[in-house]
Design an enzyme around this catalytic site. Sequence first.
Site, short mmCIF file in Angstrom:
data_model
loop_
_atom_site.label_atom_id
_atom_site.label_comp_id
_atom_site.label_asym_id
_atom_site.label_seq_id
_atom_site.Cartn_x
_atom_site.Cartn_y
_atom_site.Cartn_z
N SER A 83 0.84 -1.20 0.00
CA SER A 83 0.00 0.00 0.00
C SER A 83 0.88 1.26 0.00
O SER A 83 1.71 1.42 -0.89
CB SER A 83 -0.96 -0.05 1.19
OG SER A 83 -1.99 0.91 1.08
N HIS A 139 -7.99 -4.92 -0.96
CA HIS A 139 -6.84 -4.26 -0.35
C HIS A 139 -6.71 -4.72 1.10
O HIS A 139 -7.71 -4.88 1.81
CB HIS A 139 -7.06 -2.75 -0.40
CG HIS A 139 -5.84 -1.94 -0.17
ND1 HIS A 139 -4.99 -1.57 -1.19
CD2 HIS A 139 -5.31 -1.41 0.96
CE1 HIS A 139 -4.00 -0.84 -0.70
NE2 HIS A 139 -4.17 -0.73 0.62
N ASP A 194 -9.87 -3.89 -5.46
CA ASP A 194 -9.11 -2.87 -4.75
C ASP A 194 -9.19 -1.57 -5.54
O ASP A 194 -8.94 -1.58 -6.75
CB ASP A 194 -7.66 -3.35 -4.62
CG ASP A 194 -6.75 -2.38 -3.88
OD1 ASP A 194 -7.20 -1.27 -3.51
OD2 ASP A 194 -5.57 -2.73 -3.68
#
Length: 320
Positions: A164, A288, A258
């Site tokens: 991320s 995610h 995501d």
Amino acid sequence: MSHRNPRALLTPAMHGVIERMARAGQVPLHALTPQLARATYEVNAGVLDLAPMKLQRMENFTLPTRDGFDLPVRLVAPSDEALPVLVYLHGGGFTIGSIATHDVLCRHLSQLAHCAVLSVGYRLAPEHRFPVAFEDAWDALTWVAKHRPEKGLDTMRMAVGGDSAGGTLAAACALQARDTGLDLKLQLLIYPGCGAHQGTASHTTFGHGFVLEAAHIDYFFDQYIPNQQDREDWRFAPLLADDVAGVAPAWLGLAECDPLVDEGLQYADKLRAAGVAVDLDIYRGVTHGFITMGRAIPEARQAHMDAARALKHAFDRSPG
């Protein structure tokens, strides 16, 4: 990436996790102060994660940064050999997350790839806004490059990685490494943020009800980089880098459901178009954050193995 009924894409296990999250009725992180959001994330981080690997080596210490801050790091390794090292940057929107929240992942990568992993506790927003997180990440990477012998690490083989926001930092560090001549064997990018703005189809398709919501992204970015013009900087948005030729080979692990999946695909395409070797895995039906849900989501365990295989391949094809 768009879909008429995106919820139908979810695996049964992922759907079950999302349903349990909804039933728990917790206040969303974006409705909390950054400090409370951090504390909440710390408490919940390990709920769905695997049990931690017990490794032979674990050392907590600090590194000096350019402004004199003592940057906390944790080094783990499965043995006392002079192993290659992955410098790892945790996710959390530049605002939450820590060495502790990603300790299980780092230990699993270390064991599976038979390498050392150095996890970096870079400074968080809003107390420390852009570009502090990048500067901390880069300072850690260059410190490790210089001090590998005294830490008993392989002096030739090093990689950078993250998930991320940590994937964003890793990609940016790989660009900086190319520019400064620092040799990296791999950039390991787990659903990285790559774009300056949330304009792709996947941001619309998966922007609500898929763990990472549009409101979270806005919240994190407003904490870290509130100036819209700053978001055009490649250190925040690697997709905007003028030239990515010559950067380290990349492994990208993306989640299908995501908001960030399209920009991850775009970055993979940009790297390939510049002649960079790219290994891309897309994990179908998961969201995610799945990488730290190994107790509930089988794809997390698969991603651990795939990432470790990419690390081993990158390190094994390089001289030790």
